[in-house]
Design an enzyme around this catalytic site. Sequence first.
Site, mmCIF file in Angstrom:
data_model
loop_
_atom_site.group_PDB
_atom_site.id
_atom_site.type_symbol
_atom_site.label_atom_id
_atom_site.label_comp_id
_atom_site.label_asym_id
_atom_site.label_seq_id
_atom_site.Cartn_x
_atom_site.Cartn_y
_atom_site.Cartn_z
ATOM 1 N N ASN A 227 -0.237 -73.070 56.167
ATOM 2 C CA ASN A 227 0.696 -72.628 55.127
ATOM 3 C C ASN A 227 1.933 -71.943 55.707
ATOM 4 O OD1 ASN A 227 1.885 -71.732 52.771
ATOM 5 N ND2 ASN A 227 -0.023 -70.990 51.881
ATOM 6 N N HIS B 35 -12.319 -66.253 42.702
ATOM 7 C CA HIS B 35 -11.499 -65.037 42.663
ATOM 8 C C HIS B 35 -11.275 -64.581 41.224
ATOM 9 C CE1 HIS B 35 -9.369 -66.367 46.655
ATOM 10 N NE2 HIS B 35 -10.676 -66.294 46.772
ATOM 11 N N ARG C 175 -15.005 -62.527 43.747
ATOM 12 C CA ARG C 175 -14.123 -61.633 44.491
ATOM 13 C C ARG C 175 -13.164 -60.964 43.510
ATOM 14 N NH1 ARG C 175 -9.129 -63.347 48.447
ATOM 15 N NH2 ARG C 175 -8.010 -63.028 46.495
ATOM 16 N N TYR D 73 -1.465 -58.156 46.828
ATOM 17 C CA TYR D 73 -2.118 -59.392 47.278
ATOM 18 C C TYR D 73 -3.230 -59.814 46.305
ATOM 19 C CZ TYR D 73 -5.379 -62.529 49.381
ATOM 20 O OH TYR D 73 -6.221 -63.596 49.558
ATOM 21 N N ASP E 97 -11.313 -58.497 49.101
ATOM 22 C CA ASP E 97 -10.555 -58.909 50.292
ATOM 23 C C ASP E 97 -9.483 -57.863 50.601
ATOM 24 O OD1 ASP E 97 -9.261 -60.243 52.312
ATOM 25 O OD2 ASP E 97 -8.823 -62.063 51.156
ATOM 26 N N HIS F 212 -7.594 -58.171 53.239
ATOM 27 C CA HIS F 212 -6.531 -59.020 53.782
ATOM 28 C C HIS F 212 -5.836 -58.367 54.973
ATOM 29 C CE1 HIS F 212 -3.522 -62.385 53.025
ATOM 30 N NE2 HIS F 212 -4.676 -62.944 52.781
ATOM 31 N N GLU G 181 -14.052 -58.025 52.838
ATOM 32 C CA GLU G 181 -13.476 -59.099 53.655
ATOM 33 C C GLU G 181 -12.273 -58.629 54.466
ATOM 34 O OE1 GLU G 181 -12.887 -62.619 51.349
ATOM 35 O OE2 GLU G 181 -11.086 -63.199 52.422
ATOM 36 N N GLU H 206 -10.617 -65.133 58.946
ATOM 37 C CA GLU H 206 -9.756 -66.250 58.547
ATOM 38 C C GLU H 206 -8.520 -66.391 59.420
ATOM 39 O OE1 GLU H 206 -9.283 -64.870 54.443
ATOM 40 O OE2 GLU H 206 -7.127 -64.873 54.742
ATOM 41 N N ARG I 108 -16.066 -65.565 58.955
ATOM 42 C CA ARG I 108 -15.436 -66.408 57.926
ATOM 43 C C ARG I 108 -14.193 -67.113 58.456
ATOM 44 N NH1 ARG I 108 -14.218 -65.604 53.450
ATOM 45 N NH2 ARG I 108 -11.978 -65.724 53.472
ATOM 46 N N ASP J 185 -4.795 -73.382 49.980
ATOM 47 C CA ASP J 185 -3.772 -73.898 50.883
ATOM 48 C C ASP J 185 -4.359 -74.603 52.101
ATOM 49 O OD1 ASP J 185 -4.637 -71.602 52.099
ATOM 50 O OD2 ASP J 185 -2.673 -70.655 52.222
ATOM 51 N N GLU K 109 -16.338 -69.591 49.923
ATOM 52 C CA GLU K 109 -15.164 -69.393 49.062
ATOM 53 C C GLU K 109 -14.701 -70.761 48.558
ATOM 54 O OE1 GLU K 109 -11.051 -66.793 49.314
ATOM 55 O OE2 GLU K 109 -11.630 -67.916 51.095
ATOM 56 N N TRP L 50 0.838 -58.610 55.163
ATOM 57 C CA TRP L 50 0.710 -59.090 53.781
ATOM 58 C C TRP L 50 -0.763 -59.185 53.375
ATOM 59 C CZ3 TRP L 50 -0.822 -64.351 52.225
ATOM 60 C CH2 TRP L 50 -0.846 -64.491 50.812
HETATM 61 O O1 EZ4 Z 1 -4.330 -65.420 51.908
HETATM 62 O O2 EZ4 Z 1 -5.131 -68.799 52.732
HETATM 63 O O3 EZ4 Z 1 -9.620 -65.319 51.314
HETATM 64 N N1 EZ4 Z 1 -8.641 -65.927 51.136
HETATM 65 C C1 EZ4 Z 1 -7.439 -65.599 51.574
HETATM 66 C C2 EZ4 Z 1 -6.342 -66.602 51.366
HETATM 67 C C3 EZ4 Z 1 -5.169 -66.452 52.339
HETATM 68 C C4 EZ4 Z 1 -4.334 -67.706 52.427
HETATM 69 C C5 EZ4 Z 1 -3.190 -67.565 53.413
HETATM 70 O O4 EZ4 Z 1 -2.516 -68.754 53.568
HETATM 71 O O5 EZ4 Z 1 -7.279 -64.548 52.130
HETATM 72 O O6 EZ4 Z 1 -5.927 -66.500 50.040
HETATM 73 CO CO CO Z 2 -9.133 -63.636 52.707
#
Ligand code: EZ4
Ligand code: CO
Length: 455
Positions: free
Chosen positions: A85, A170, A195, A207, A263, A265, A289, A315, A336, A369, A392, A455
């Site tokens: 992405n 989600h 989630r 986010y 998450d 993130h 997560e 991720e 993950r 994505d 997921e 982010w």
């Molecule tokens: O933000 O795949 O757990 N899922 C995630 C995703 C990521 C995107 C980033 O391109 O954290 O939504």
């Molecule tokens: Co994630």
Amino acid sequence: MPPKAQPANRRGFLKLAGATALAKPALARGTAWGEVAPPASTPGLPPLKITDVRVIVTCPGRNYVLVKILTSEPGLYGVGDATLNGRELAVATTLEKHLAPLLIGRDPEAIEDTWQYLYRGPYWRGGPVQMTALAGVDLALWDIKGKRAGMPVYQLLGGRTRQGALAYTHASGNNLTEVEDAVRRAMERGFQCVRAQVAIPGLEGTYGTAEKKKSEEIAGRVPQQADLPHTELFEPGPYLRIVPKLFAHLRATLGEEVELLHDVHEKLGPVEAARLAKELEPYHLFFLEDPLRPEYKESFRLIRQHSTTPLAMGELFNTLWDCVDLIKEQSIDFIRCDLGHIGGITNARKVAALAEAFQVKTAWHGPGDIAPATHAANVHVDISIPNFGIQEMVFFPEVTQQVLPGAPEFKDGYMMVSDAPGLGTDLNEELAKKYPYQRAYLPTARRRDGSVQDW
Ligand code: EZ4
Ligand code: CO
């Protein structure tokens, strides 16, 4: 003048073998093979060669990069996903300009050899761009092998260990009751695991909650802004205050039965993440997560020392070796990785086997994505390993399903793959042309003082 015909002796034979070996970019000495000899790899079937590698970038709803590998057997091809992405064209160029010439003429059945050759061969190994390109090739090759064998990929991986892959979706909202409603709708749809993300009061677009759409419409569908990235605001203080309140509210209103996940993130520092994990302990998360940035694996120890909230990470990892320390120290409970960003099934099955030895389960990344081929690969691995944890998932929009058919299906809380040979996914090349690439970026984030934030 050519030498007169001599009795075939050993010297003459060796000379000839040497000359043949020199004609190939082969070994200086030792065996004359130079690379894995193209075998009649499947008894009774003729040898197979890769004849073409097509790279297709398409935007049916969002951008995807697909790799279609054609073979010398008429009609036999494989489709892999190489979507990264926001950096789609870097991967497409890597595939087209650097990998395709190396693949033409190779034996598509030699998946591990091809993986090693493409990973270690260029000397400059790893990184998200190269590992996503490699995943695209890897998935296409597993697809070909399955089709040739007449078996779904999970059979090639050892056969079923379970009927389906336990899935989570989600739920999000701008306040506690909106999230509660979204979790309830997911439960009504059949999810046992959800989630939950909530907007941070006073900050724009947290986010996972950013869009002004119903939670299920954006579930797993990462926002992709046209043209230039949009900036979100983040502050750890208000975030750390609202998240425990969210889970207190969800447990109070929804009870203990539903499995809840969250998450982070990769937004927090070590002591902030430890505080969050500790304060979430009473609400018994399925897992927390990606609490930390991927560069700081040792900081997981601090979280572990302070809480029994289960942890998941990975991720943003790109190889098996990114996973080794966290797994062998048992600093996490779920690994993950994104199969599409760690070089596909070939690397993921090794991650899973390593994790098995240390009582760590899998929870492969499954956002919107990455294309249906990677989602299918996730589930083929999930249902053929012993230490699967959770998957997921995302519901793809109609237009994506038309261009990229065959995504795993959701049934009563589980993900199912079809029994079609290979991965079970495909690409409609003609239709893909109708949806050309559109420049788009993931959002970025900043603190209130204007400085850069993850982010
Ligand atoms: O933000 O795949 O757990 N899922 C995630 C995703 C990521 C995107 C980033 O391109 O954290 O939504
Ligand atoms: Co994630």
